[in-house]
Motif scaffolding. Structure first.
Motif, PDB file in Angstrom:
ATOM      1  N   TYR A   8       0.486  -1.592  -0.179  1.00  0.00           N
ATOM      2  CA  TYR A   8      -0.187   0.385  -0.159  1.00  0.00           C
ATOM      3  C   TYR A   8       1.196   0.945  -0.104  1.00  0.00           C
ATOM      4  O   TYR A   8       0.681   2.223  -0.747  1.00  0.00           O
ATOM      5  CB  TYR A   8      -1.071   0.103   1.141  1.00  0.00           C
ATOM      6  CG  TYR A   8      -1.680   1.382   1.132  1.00  0.00           C
ATOM      7  CD1 TYR A   8      -2.994   1.396   0.290  1.00  0.00           C
ATOM      8  CD2 TYR A   8      -1.418   2.135   2.417  1.00  0.00           C
ATOM      9  CE1 TYR A   8      -3.389   2.981   0.419  1.00  0.00           C
ATOM     10  CE2 TYR A   8      -2.049   3.432   2.204  1.00  0.00           C
ATOM     11  CZ  TYR A   8      -3.300   3.115   1.315  1.00  0.00           C
ATOM     12  OH  TYR A   8      -4.372   4.721   1.811  1.00  0.00           O
ATOM     13  N   LEU A   9       1.986   1.230   0.619  1.00  0.00           N
ATOM     14  CA  LEU A   9       2.826   2.047   1.191  1.00  0.00           C
ATOM     15  C   LEU A   9       3.458   2.916  -0.080  1.00  0.00           C
ATOM     16  O   LEU A   9       3.829   3.740  -0.865  1.00  0.00           O
ATOM     17  CB  LEU A   9       3.777   2.987   1.700  1.00  0.00           C
ATOM     18  CG  LEU A   9       3.545   2.569   3.479  1.00  0.00           C
ATOM     19  CD1 LEU A   9       4.567   1.923   3.878  1.00  0.00           C
ATOM     20  CD2 LEU A   9       2.922   3.879   3.549  1.00  0.00           C
ATOM     21  N   LYS A  10       3.864   1.842  -0.882  1.00  0.00           N
ATOM     22  CA  LYS A  10       4.400   1.854  -2.156  1.00  0.00           C
ATOM     23  C   LYS A  10       3.902   2.777  -3.160  1.00  0.00           C
ATOM     24  O   LYS A  10       4.526   3.155  -4.309  1.00  0.00           O
ATOM     25  CB  LYS A  10       5.135   0.151  -2.870  1.00  0.00           C
ATOM     26  CG  LYS A  10       6.486  -0.314  -2.144  1.00  0.00           C
ATOM     27  CD  LYS A  10       6.864  -0.983  -2.258  1.00  0.00           C
ATOM     28  CE  LYS A  10       8.355  -1.762  -2.028  1.00  0.00           C
ATOM     29  NZ  LYS A  10       8.565  -2.927  -2.348  1.00  0.00           N
ATOM     30  N   LYS A  11       2.498   2.274  -3.502  1.00  0.00           N
ATOM     31  CA  LYS A  11       1.634   1.862  -4.559  1.00  0.00           C
ATOM     32  C   LYS A  11       1.615   3.626  -4.397  1.00  0.00           C
ATOM     33  O   LYS A  11       1.159   4.549  -4.797  1.00  0.00           O
ATOM     34  CB  LYS A  11      -0.238   1.601  -4.158  1.00  0.00           C
ATOM     35  CG  LYS A  11      -0.649   1.685  -5.638  1.00  0.00           C
ATOM     36  CD  LYS A  11      -1.619   0.797  -4.881  1.00  0.00           C
ATOM     37  CE  LYS A  11      -2.783   1.521  -6.221  1.00  0.00           C
ATOM     38  NZ  LYS A  11      -4.643   0.412  -5.954  1.00  0.00           N
ATOM     39  N   GLN A  12       1.202   4.144  -2.602  1.00  0.00           N
ATOM     40  CA  GLN A  12       0.441   5.335  -2.692  1.00  0.00           C
ATOM     41  C   GLN A  12       2.012   6.195  -2.929  1.00  0.00           C
ATOM     42  O   GLN A  12       2.139   7.646  -3.530  1.00  0.00           O
ATOM     43  CB  GLN A  12       0.546   5.815  -0.531  1.00  0.00           C
ATOM     44  CG  GLN A  12      -0.769   4.910  -0.897  1.00  0.00           C
ATOM     45  CD  GLN A  12      -1.928   5.653  -1.599  1.00  0.00           C
ATOM     46  OE1 GLN A  12      -2.323   7.175  -1.663  1.00  0.00           O
ATOM     47  NE2 GLN A  12      -2.658   4.876  -1.775  1.00  0.00           N
ATOM     48  N   SER A  13       3.364   5.943  -2.808  1.00  0.00           N
ATOM     49  CA  SER A  13       4.510   6.160  -2.943  1.00  0.00           C
ATOM     50  C   SER A  13       4.490   6.529  -4.668  1.00  0.00           C
ATOM     51  O   SER A  13       4.971   8.223  -4.110  1.00  0.00           O
ATOM     52  CB  SER A  13       5.269   6.057  -2.190  1.00  0.00           C
ATOM     53  OG  SER A  13       5.914   5.617  -0.771  1.00  0.00           O
ATOM     54  N   GLN A  15       2.555   6.820  -6.152  1.00  0.00           N
ATOM     55  CA  GLN A  15       1.098   7.904  -6.501  1.00  0.00           C
ATOM     56  C   GLN A  15       1.285   9.922  -6.488  1.00  0.00           C
ATOM     57  O   GLN A  15       1.492  10.592  -7.305  1.00  0.00           O
ATOM     58  CB  GLN A  15      -0.015   7.765  -6.757  1.00  0.00           C
ATOM     59  CG  GLN A  15      -1.341   8.499  -6.952  1.00  0.00           C
ATOM     60  CD  GLN A  15      -3.236   8.166  -6.332  1.00  0.00           C
ATOM     61  OE1 GLN A  15      -2.769   6.995  -5.868  1.00  0.00           O
ATOM     62  NE2 GLN A  15      -3.506   9.047  -6.313  1.00  0.00           N
ATOM     63  N   TYR A  16       2.308  10.076  -4.904  1.00  0.00           N
ATOM     64  CA  TYR A  16       1.780  10.988  -5.042  1.00  0.00           C
ATOM     65  C   TYR A  16       3.846  11.663  -4.334  1.00  0.00           C
ATOM     66  O   TYR A  16       3.469  12.823  -4.218  1.00  0.00           O
ATOM     67  CB  TYR A  16       1.790  11.297  -2.782  1.00  0.00           C
ATOM     68  CG  TYR A  16      -0.027  10.651  -2.974  1.00  0.00           C
ATOM     69  CD1 TYR A  16      -0.714  11.769  -3.452  1.00  0.00           C
ATOM     70  CD2 TYR A  16      -0.655   9.645  -2.422  1.00  0.00           C
ATOM     71  CE1 TYR A  16      -2.274  11.705  -3.496  1.00  0.00           C
ATOM     72  CE2 TYR A  16      -1.540   9.192  -2.926  1.00  0.00           C
ATOM     73  CZ  TYR A  16      -2.739  10.393  -3.984  1.00  0.00           C
ATOM     74  OH  TYR A  16      -4.150  10.716  -3.533  1.00  0.00           O
ATOM     75  N   LEU A  17       4.242  10.891  -4.051  1.00  0.00           N
ATOM     76  CA  LEU A  17       5.597  11.182  -4.045  1.00  0.00           C
ATOM     77  C   LEU A  17       7.072  10.851  -5.226  1.00  0.00           C
ATOM     78  O   LEU A  17       7.169  10.210  -5.974  1.00  0.00           O
ATOM     79  CB  LEU A  17       6.785  10.169  -2.908  1.00  0.00           C
ATOM     80  CG  LEU A  17       6.141   9.651  -2.065  1.00  0.00           C
ATOM     81  CD1 LEU A  17       7.577   8.921  -1.083  1.00  0.00           C
ATOM     82  CD2 LEU A  17       5.871  11.347  -1.248  1.00  0.00           C
ATOM     83  N   ASN A  18       6.382  12.565  -6.402  1.00  0.00           N
ATOM     84  CA  ASN A  18       6.856  12.404  -7.942  1.00  0.00           C
ATOM     85  C   ASN A  18       7.522  13.627  -7.483  1.00  0.00           C
ATOM     86  O   ASN A  18       8.002  13.829  -8.694  1.00  0.00           O
ATOM     87  CB  ASN A  18       5.830  12.431  -8.449  1.00  0.00           C
ATOM     88  CG  ASN A  18       4.776  13.189  -8.839  1.00  0.00           C
ATOM     89  OD1 ASN A  18       5.344  14.273  -7.927  1.00  0.00           O
ATOM     90  ND2 ASN A  18       3.862  12.721  -9.427  1.00  0.00           N
ATOM     91  N   ILE A  19       8.095  14.443  -6.783  1.00  0.00           N
ATOM     92  CA  ILE A  19       8.706  15.699  -7.052  1.00  0.00           C
ATOM     93  C   ILE A  19      10.312  15.208  -7.181  1.00  0.00           C
ATOM     94  O   ILE A  19      10.899  15.857  -8.472  1.00  0.00           O
ATOM     95  CB  ILE A  19       8.296  16.907  -5.933  1.00  0.00           C
ATOM     96  CG1 ILE A  19       6.853  17.366  -6.161  1.00  0.00           C
ATOM     97  CG2 ILE A  19       9.437  18.223  -6.356  1.00  0.00           C
ATOM     98  CD1 ILE A  19       6.538  18.098  -7.886  1.00  0.00           C
ATOM     99  N   LEU A  20      10.724  14.631  -6.260  1.00  0.00           N
ATOM    100  CA  LEU A  20      12.213  14.225  -5.669  1.00  0.00           C
ATOM    101  C   LEU A  20      12.401  13.661  -6.639  1.00  0.00           C
ATOM    102  O   LEU A  20      11.668  12.485  -6.745  1.00  0.00           O
ATOM    103  CB  LEU A  20      12.511  14.009  -4.742  1.00  0.00           C
ATOM    104  CG  LEU A  20      12.335  15.833  -3.896  1.00  0.00           C
ATOM    105  CD1 LEU A  20      12.630  15.143  -2.085  1.00  0.00           C
ATOM    106  CD2 LEU A  20      12.812  16.834  -4.235  1.00  0.00           C
TER     107      LEU A  20
END
Length: 95
Positions: A8-13, A15-20
């Motif tokens: 779940y954390l990998k999927k959310q990451s 999707q949302y952690l894409n700036i850096l």
């Protein structure tokens, strides 16, 4: 942590952690500007902000990390492009 939570954390990451973006010594963040003029305005305004912050300092703790802003402005400064302008200028002066 359970396998389902990790997935779940990998999927959310993703999707949302894409700036850096990962780089050699840390991370890179991309900024978008229309052209070199806008980049120049961004750098100029960052430097003006630092000047104003330092003028308002009066011994108080600043809420702006001037050193950090100046480091970012240095990274944005188009040094390679300035060298190209020097080369072009020299070529034009010789003519």
């Amino acid at each position: 942590m359970e396998a389902a939570e990790i997935e779940y954390l990998k999927k959310q990451s993703a999707q949302y952690l894409n700036i850096l973006k990962s780089a050699n010594k840390g991370y890179n963040a991309e900024i978008n500007v229309l052209n070199y003029s806008e980049l120049g305005c961004v750098i100029t305004n960052m430097l003006k902000m630092c000047v104003l912050a330092l003028e308002q300092d009066n011994g108080k703790k600043l809420s702006i990390d001037v050193g950090l802003v100046l480091e970012q402005a240095l990274q944005l400064f188009p040094a390679d492009e300035m060298e190209l302008l020097d080369i072009i200028n020299e070529m034009l002066v010789k003519e």
